[in-house]
Design a protein around this motif. Sequence first.
Motif, short mmCIF file in Angstrom:
data_model
loop_
_atom_site.label_atom_id
_atom_site.label_comp_id
_atom_site.label_asym_id
_atom_site.label_seq_id
_atom_site.Cartn_x
_atom_site.Cartn_y
_atom_site.Cartn_z
N ASP A 21 0.83 -1.20 0.00
CA ASP A 21 0.00 0.00 0.00
C ASP A 21 0.87 1.26 0.00
O ASP A 21 0.64 2.18 -0.79
CB ASP A 21 -0.93 0.00 1.22
N TYR A 22 1.87 1.31 0.86
CA TYR A 22 2.75 2.48 0.92
C TYR A 22 3.51 2.63 -0.39
O TYR A 22 3.62 3.73 -0.94
CB TYR A 22 3.74 2.38 2.10
N TRP A 23 4.04 1.53 -0.88
CA TRP A 23 4.82 1.55 -2.12
C TRP A 23 4.00 2.09 -3.28
O TRP A 23 4.44 2.96 -4.02
CB TRP A 23 5.31 0.14 -2.39
N PRO A 29 3.81 7.61 -6.37
CA PRO A 29 3.57 8.99 -6.80
C PRO A 29 4.76 9.92 -6.53
O PRO A 29 5.08 10.78 -7.35
CB PRO A 29 2.34 9.40 -6.00
N PHE A 30 5.42 9.74 -5.37
CA PHE A 30 6.61 10.54 -5.06
C PHE A 30 7.70 10.29 -6.11
O PHE A 30 8.31 11.23 -6.63
CB PHE A 30 7.13 10.19 -3.66
N PHE A 31 7.92 9.02 -6.43
CA PHE A 31 8.93 8.66 -7.43
C PHE A 31 8.59 9.29 -8.78
O PHE A 31 9.45 9.91 -9.42
CB PHE A 31 9.04 7.14 -7.55
N MET A 32 7.36 9.14 -9.24
CA MET A 32 6.97 9.65 -10.55
C MET A 32 7.00 11.17 -10.61
O MET A 32 7.31 11.74 -11.65
CB MET A 32 5.59 9.11 -10.94
N LYS A 33 6.72 11.83 -9.50
CA LYS A 33 6.80 13.29 -9.45
C LYS A 33 8.24 13.76 -9.74
O LYS A 33 8.46 14.84 -10.28
CB LYS A 33 6.34 13.77 -8.08
N GLU A 99 15.16 8.41 2.27
CA GLU A 99 14.34 8.59 3.46
C GLU A 99 12.95 7.99 3.25
O GLU A 99 12.41 7.31 4.13
CB GLU A 99 14.22 10.08 3.80
N ASP A 100 12.38 8.21 2.06
CA ASP A 100 11.07 7.65 1.77
C ASP A 100 11.14 6.12 1.68
O ASP A 100 10.28 5.43 2.20
CB ASP A 100 10.50 8.24 0.49
N GLU A 101 12.17 5.59 1.03
CA GLU A 101 12.33 4.14 0.93
C GLU A 101 12.44 3.52 2.31
O GLU A 101 11.94 2.41 2.54
CB GLU A 101 13.58 3.79 0.11
N ASN A 102 13.09 4.21 3.24
CA ASN A 102 13.26 3.68 4.59
C ASN A 102 11.93 3.51 5.32
O ASN A 102 11.87 2.79 6.32
CB ASN A 102 14.19 4.59 5.42
N ASN A 103 10.86 4.12 4.82
CA ASN A 103 9.55 3.96 5.43
C ASN A 103 8.96 2.57 5.20
O ASN A 103 8.04 2.17 5.92
CB ASN A 103 8.57 5.00 4.89
N PHE A 104 9.48 1.83 4.19
CA PHE A 104 8.86 0.53 3.91
C PHE A 104 9.85 -0.55 3.46
O PHE A 104 9.52 -1.73 3.51
CB PHE A 104 7.74 0.70 2.87
N ILE A 105 11.05 -0.20 3.06
CA ILE A 105 12.02 -1.18 2.54
C ILE A 105 13.07 -1.51 3.59
O ILE A 105 13.60 -0.63 4.26
CB ILE A 105 12.74 -0.63 1.29
N ASP A 106 13.39 -2.80 3.70
CA ASP A 106 14.54 -3.26 4.48
C ASP A 106 15.71 -3.36 3.50
O ASP A 106 15.86 -4.37 2.81
CB ASP A 106 14.25 -4.61 5.14
#
Length: 120
Positions: A21-23, A29-33, A99-106
Motif C-alpha cells: 500500500d505504501y509503495w 507517486p513521489f517517485f513519478m513526481k 528517506e522515503d524508501e526507509n519507510n517501507f524497505i529493508d
Amino acid sequence: MIKLIMCLHRRADITREAFQDYWQNSHGPFFMKNAAVMRTQKYVQSHTLSSPLNESMRQSRSMAEEFDGVAEVWFESENDLMEAMGSTEMAELGPKLIEDENNFIDHSRSCAFLVEEIEF
C-alpha cells in the motif's frame, strides 16, 4: 535502454499489505513526481502475490524466500543514468528518496542491479 532492478523486502515491522500500500500509493507517486530529475523513462512495480503457489515453487526448488516486490526503472543509457545521478537536482533528491524508501524497505535484505533486456 538499460533497466535498474530492485528486489525488495519489507521492513520487519510492517505487513506485506502495508508495504505494498505504501509503495503503490505514497512512494510511487513521489517517485513519478521526480522521474524527470532521475531521467526515468519507465517505472513498474511488481507486487508479490500472497499465493500458496509461491511457497510450493520455493519448496520444490529449495529456493530462498520470495521478495515482497520488484521495482523496474528504465533509463536511456548507463551514461544518461550516471549524468542524472551526478546532477545538483539529484544531490538534493537522493536523501529524500532514501528517506522515503526507509519507510517501507529493508535495504539490508534487498538488492539492486542494472540489466540489459534480451528478448527471445
